[in-house]
Design an enzyme around this catalytic site. Structure first.
Site, PDB file in Angstrom:
ATOM      1  N   LYS A 298       2.196  -3.952   6.538  1.00 37.41           N
ATOM      2  CA  LYS A 298       2.598  -3.884   5.120  1.00 37.41           C
ATOM      3  C   LYS A 298       4.102  -3.629   5.016  1.00 37.41           C
ATOM      4  CE  LYS A 298      -1.319  -4.676   3.386  1.00 37.41           C
ATOM      5  NZ  LYS A 298      -1.501  -6.005   2.816  1.00 37.41           N
TER       6      LYS A 298
ATOM      7  N   TYR B  42      -1.802  -1.472  10.951  1.00 34.18           N
ATOM      8  CA  TYR B  42      -2.061  -2.005   9.607  1.00 34.18           C
ATOM      9  C   TYR B  42      -0.903  -1.632   8.676  1.00 34.18           C
ATOM     10  CZ  TYR B  42      -3.640  -1.944   4.782  1.00 34.18           C
ATOM     11  OH  TYR B  42      -3.696  -2.105   3.414  1.00 34.18           O
TER      12      TYR B  42
ATOM     13  N   SER C  34       0.833  -1.199   0.000  1.00 36.20           N
ATOM     14  CA  SER C  34       0.000   0.000   0.000  1.00 36.20           C
ATOM     15  C   SER C  34       0.868   1.249   0.000  1.00 36.20           C
ATOM     16  CB  SER C  34      -0.857  -0.031   1.267  1.00 36.20           C
ATOM     17  OG  SER C  34      -1.430   1.228   1.495  1.00 36.20           O
TER      18      SER C  34
HETATM   19  P1  NAD Z   1     -10.592  -7.534   1.448  1.00 34.86           P
HETATM   20  O1  NAD Z   1     -10.777  -7.524   2.922  1.00 34.86           O
HETATM   21  O2  NAD Z   1     -11.786  -7.325   0.590  1.00 34.86           O
HETATM   22  O3  NAD Z   1      -9.906  -8.908   1.001  1.00 34.86           O
HETATM   23  C1  NAD Z   1      -8.977  -9.581   1.810  1.00 34.86           C
HETATM   24  C2  NAD Z   1      -9.419 -11.027   1.899  1.00 34.86           C
HETATM   25  O4  NAD Z   1      -8.479 -11.743   2.721  1.00 34.86           O
HETATM   26  C3  NAD Z   1     -10.797 -11.188   2.547  1.00 34.86           C
HETATM   27  O5  NAD Z   1     -11.637 -11.925   1.681  1.00 34.86           O
HETATM   28  C4  NAD Z   1     -10.519 -11.933   3.842  1.00 34.86           C
HETATM   29  O6  NAD Z   1     -11.581 -12.812   4.184  1.00 34.86           O
HETATM   30  C5  NAD Z   1      -9.212 -12.652   3.522  1.00 34.86           C
HETATM   31  N1  NAD Z   1      -8.365 -12.951   4.698  1.00 34.86           N
HETATM   32  C6  NAD Z   1      -7.968 -12.115   5.677  1.00 34.86           C
HETATM   33  N2  NAD Z   1      -7.192 -12.761   6.560  1.00 34.86           N
HETATM   34  C7  NAD Z   1      -7.082 -14.042   6.124  1.00 34.86           C
HETATM   35  C8  NAD Z   1      -6.413 -15.193   6.623  1.00 34.86           C
HETATM   36  N3  NAD Z   1      -5.724 -15.185   7.756  1.00 34.86           N
HETATM   37  N4  NAD Z   1      -6.512 -16.349   5.915  1.00 34.86           N
HETATM   38  C9  NAD Z   1      -7.241 -16.398   4.763  1.00 34.86           C
HETATM   39  N5  NAD Z   1      -7.904 -15.348   4.265  1.00 34.86           N
HETATM   40  C10 NAD Z   1      -7.823 -14.168   4.930  1.00 34.86           C
HETATM   41  O7  NAD Z   1      -9.458  -6.472   1.098  1.00 34.86           O
HETATM   42  P2  NAD Z   1      -9.016  -5.881  -0.307  1.00 34.86           P
HETATM   43  O8  NAD Z   1      -9.451  -4.466  -0.372  1.00 34.86           O
HETATM   44  O9  NAD Z   1      -9.393  -6.803  -1.403  1.00 34.86           O
HETATM   45  O10 NAD Z   1      -7.451  -5.862  -0.123  1.00 34.86           O
HETATM   46  C11 NAD Z   1      -6.630  -6.915  -0.584  1.00 34.86           C
HETATM   47  C12 NAD Z   1      -5.201  -6.645  -0.141  1.00 34.86           C
HETATM   48  O11 NAD Z   1      -4.789  -5.395  -0.668  1.00 34.86           O
HETATM   49  C13 NAD Z   1      -5.035  -6.552   1.372  1.00 34.86           C
HETATM   50  O12 NAD Z   1      -3.800  -7.122   1.725  1.00 34.86           O
HETATM   51  C14 NAD Z   1      -5.027  -5.065   1.627  1.00 34.86           C
HETATM   52  O13 NAD Z   1      -4.324  -4.735   2.780  1.00 34.86           O
HETATM   53  C15 NAD Z   1      -4.318  -4.567   0.381  1.00 34.86           C
HETATM   54  N6  NAD Z   1      -4.634  -3.167   0.076  1.00 34.86           N
HETATM   55  C16 NAD Z   1      -5.932  -2.783  -0.050  1.00 34.86           C
HETATM   56  C17 NAD Z   1      -6.230  -1.456  -0.290  1.00 34.86           C
HETATM   57  C18 NAD Z   1      -7.663  -0.999  -0.406  1.00 34.86           C
HETATM   58  O14 NAD Z   1      -7.905   0.207  -0.323  1.00 34.86           O
HETATM   59  N7  NAD Z   1      -8.635  -1.865  -0.614  1.00 34.86           N
HETATM   60  C19 NAD Z   1      -5.202  -0.515  -0.445  1.00 34.86           C
HETATM   61  C20 NAD Z   1      -3.882  -0.935  -0.326  1.00 34.86           C
HETATM   62  C21 NAD Z   1      -3.605  -2.271  -0.072  1.00 34.86           C
HETATM   63  C1  UD1 Z   2      -6.928   4.930   3.511  1.00 34.44           C
HETATM   64  C2  UD1 Z   2      -6.159   4.260   4.621  1.00 34.44           C
HETATM   65  C3  UD1 Z   2      -4.783   3.875   4.113  1.00 34.44           C
HETATM   66  C4  UD1 Z   2      -4.882   3.034   2.836  1.00 34.44           C
HETATM   67  C5  UD1 Z   2      -5.651   3.849   1.796  1.00 34.44           C
HETATM   68  C6  UD1 Z   2      -5.813   3.113   0.489  1.00 34.44           C
HETATM   69  C7  UD1 Z   2      -7.077   5.386   6.622  1.00 34.44           C
HETATM   70  C8  UD1 Z   2      -6.773   6.320   7.754  1.00 34.44           C
HETATM   71  N1  UD1 Z   2      -6.054   5.173   5.744  1.00 34.44           N
HETATM   72  O1  UD1 Z   2      -6.305   6.166   3.303  1.00 34.44           O
HETATM   73  O2  UD1 Z   2      -4.085   3.133   5.091  1.00 34.44           O
HETATM   74  O3  UD1 Z   2      -3.605   2.720   2.342  1.00 34.44           O
HETATM   75  O4  UD1 Z   2      -6.944   4.157   2.334  1.00 34.44           O
HETATM   76  O5  UD1 Z   2      -6.881   2.270   0.533  1.00 34.44           O
HETATM   77  O6  UD1 Z   2      -8.150   4.801   6.530  1.00 34.44           O
HETATM   78  N2  UD1 Z   2     -12.469  11.312   3.647  1.00 34.44           N
HETATM   79  C9  UD1 Z   2     -13.462  12.156   4.103  1.00 34.44           C
HETATM   80  N3  UD1 Z   2     -14.563  11.598   4.681  1.00 34.44           N
HETATM   81  C10 UD1 Z   2     -14.734  10.247   4.825  1.00 34.44           C
HETATM   82  C11 UD1 Z   2     -13.701   9.390   4.357  1.00 34.44           C
HETATM   83  C12 UD1 Z   2     -12.581   9.963   3.784  1.00 34.44           C
HETATM   84  O7  UD1 Z   2     -13.363  13.374   3.986  1.00 34.44           O
HETATM   85  O8  UD1 Z   2     -15.754   9.800   5.376  1.00 34.44           O
HETATM   86  C13 UD1 Z   2     -11.287  11.908   2.994  1.00 34.44           C
HETATM   87  C14 UD1 Z   2      -9.964  11.627   3.699  1.00 34.44           C
HETATM   88  O9  UD1 Z   2      -9.683  12.602   4.663  1.00 34.44           O
HETATM   89  C15 UD1 Z   2      -8.989  11.633   2.515  1.00 34.44           C
HETATM   90  C16 UD1 Z   2      -9.823  11.090   1.338  1.00 34.44           C
HETATM   91  O10 UD1 Z   2     -11.188  11.310   1.711  1.00 34.44           O
HETATM   92  O11 UD1 Z   2      -8.592  12.944   2.200  1.00 34.44           O
HETATM   93  C17 UD1 Z   2      -9.621   9.619   1.079  1.00 34.44           C
HETATM   94  O12 UD1 Z   2      -9.813   8.893   2.300  1.00 34.44           O
HETATM   95  P1  UD1 Z   2      -9.777   7.287   2.341  1.00 34.44           P
HETATM   96  O13 UD1 Z   2     -10.690   6.745   1.312  1.00 34.44           O
HETATM   97  O14 UD1 Z   2      -9.997   6.878   3.754  1.00 34.44           O
HETATM   98  O15 UD1 Z   2      -8.291   6.917   1.871  1.00 34.44           O
HETATM   99  P2  UD1 Z   2      -6.876   7.357   2.485  1.00 34.44           P
HETATM  100  O16 UD1 Z   2      -7.000   8.463   3.440  1.00 34.44           O
HETATM  101  O17 UD1 Z   2      -5.961   7.579   1.340  1.00 34.44           O
END
Ligand code: NAD
Ligand code: UD1
Length: 333
Positions: free
Chosen positions: A151, A147, A122
């Site tokens: 990462k 969290y 991330s």
């Molecule tokens: P998500 O929660 O939708 O998917 C993660 C999946 O992993 C879930 O289905 C959950 O059931 C499974 N899981 C969790 N722990 C487990 C375990 N111990 N064993 C087996 N399965 C397990 O999340 P996502 O948004 O699809 O994210 C996927 C990956 O990308 C994650 O590692 C997350 O941290 C990373 N990531 C997500 C975002 C985002 O904004 N969505 C941003 C940056 C990084």
């Molecule tokens: C979040 C996560 C970050 C992750 C990233 C990508 C937090 C604190 N951080 O950050 O770890 O890597 O997503 O998925 O959750 N905002 C509002 N009102 C809301 C929600 C968000 O104003 O109800 C604003 C935030 O202040 C920010 C922007 O919208 O400026 C995006 O927020 P968000 O979607 O939570 O993403 P990140 O802050 O980038």
């Protein structure tokens, strides 16, 4: 290639399964369904018309039943807990789940001679970024929550693993802000409880499930004062994984997956309203603890080396998020 997807029932994993199958790969999914449901796998099967072997397993448990039935060319490791706020109140749950899972997975992959891994990292590992746009050379920073540390630590574990044994191939993908959903409206993000992230919150306000959006701060050094982020359509992000597989024989690499364009919270609200002809009432509040003002990527390394770039714009992100919201009421918990 035959690919093991951990967390493949989740938001990004399910979209990546679709794109991998479309590109001719075969996929096996492990997920403990702690943040997803088996129905997602069925929906992916419906979209792709393929059968997807699925194992409901926790990655911290013995995984030999999967490896005795399949030989993998590579693993894409999505599984993990990802709620930032929850990680602050339950740090041990996060360190245990994310780190122990990864260690057990890597050891099992090694024992079965699968040394190709792509890891979901991330932009959070940059902390308060030292440069904007953020390149992969930007030093990692101080994370503001457990969290983020999981990462950062997993990136370090994979780097050390590669240094000790260069027959591993490791790709670390640093995602910016994934949003949107598959155009079919069959899969998307289904956060449990009140969403923390911007777009899921906006969609629930637009549908009337939540009252109004709380905008966290309008005193950042940005043109309209609200925070700027690099939102990327989840289908583009999923395709980034397909592209990364083509580079999996090149040792250790890190790529930003973003669009290279930042949008403010107010721009997001206005575009969402315009594209979907809906109203998103909001109020301005104070800054959210731990937030930064501006975060967007320099995605040129992935463009150059993976021949990948994000194609979808903000309008498609807003349109597909809304389409999913309207199709998914039965999935929300
Ligand atoms: P998500 O929660 O939708 O998917 C993660 C999946 O992993 C879930 O289905 C959950 O059931 C499974 N899981 C969790 N722990 C487990 C375990 N111990 N064993 C087996 N399965 C397990 O999340 P996502 O948004 O699809 O994210 C996927 C990956 O990308 C994650 O590692 C997350 O941290 C990373 N990531 C997500 C975002 C985002 O904004 N969505 C941003 C940056 C990084
Ligand atoms: C979040 C996560 C970050 C992750 C990233 C990508 C937090 C604190 N951080 O950050 O770890 O890597 O997503 O998925 O959750 N905002 C509002 N009102 C809301 C929600 C968000 O104003 O109800 C604003 C935030 O202040 C920010 C922007 O919208 O400026 C995006 O927020 P968000 O979607 O939570 O993403 P990140 O802050 O980038």
């Amino acid at each position: 290639m035959k690919i093991l997807l951990t967390g493949g029932a989740g938001y990004i994993g399910s979209h990546t399964t679709v794109e991998l199958i479309k590109a001719g790969h075969s996929v096996v999914v492990i997920d403990n369904l702690s943040n997803s449901s088996e129905d997602v796998i069925k929906r992916v099967e419906q979209i792709t018309n393929a059968e997807i072997p699925f194992y409901k397993l926790d990655l911290r448990d013995n995984l030999s039943c999967v490896f005795s039935e399949h030989a993998f060319d590579a693993c894409i490791h999505f599984a993990g807990l990802k709620a930032v706020g929850e990680s602050v109140s339950l740090p041990l749950r996060y360190y245990d789940n994310n780190l122990v899972s990864t260690l057990n997975l890597i050891k099992t992959l090694e024992a079965h001679n699968c040394k190709n891994i792509i890891f979901s990292s991330s932009a959070t590992v940059y902390g308060t970024p030292a440069e904007i746009p953020i390149t992969e050379q930007c030093p990692k920073g101080i994370c503001t929550n457990p969290y983020g540390w999981t990462k950062s630590i997993i990136e370090q574990i994979l780097t050390d693993l590669y240094k000790a044994d260069t027959s591993w191939n490791v790709i670390i993908l640093r995602y910016f802000n994934p949003v949107g959903a598959h155009q079919s409206g069959l899969i998307g993000e289904a956060p449990k409880g009140i969403p923390n992230n911007l777009i899921p919150y906006i969609t629930q306000v637009a549908s009337g499930r939540l009252d109004k959006l709380h905008i966290f701060g309008n005193d950042y050094e940005t043109p309209d004062g609200t925070g700027i982020r690099d939102y990327i359509h989840v289908v583009d992000l999923a395709r980034g994984h397909v592209a990364a597989l083509t580079a999996i024989k090149n040792g250790l690499s890190i790529y930003n997956l973003g669009t290279g364009r930042g949008y403010s919270v107010l721009e997001m609200v206005k575009t969402f309203e315009k594209v979907n002809s809906v109203k998103v009432p909001y109020i301005i509040e104070g800054r959210r603890a731990g937030d930064i003002g501006i975060c967007y990527s320099d995605p040129r390394k992935a463009m150059r080396e993976l021949a990948w770039r994000a194609d979808y714009g903000l309008e498609e992100m807003c349109r597909d998020s809304w389409n999913w919201e309207q199709n998914s009421r039965s999935v929300h918990v």
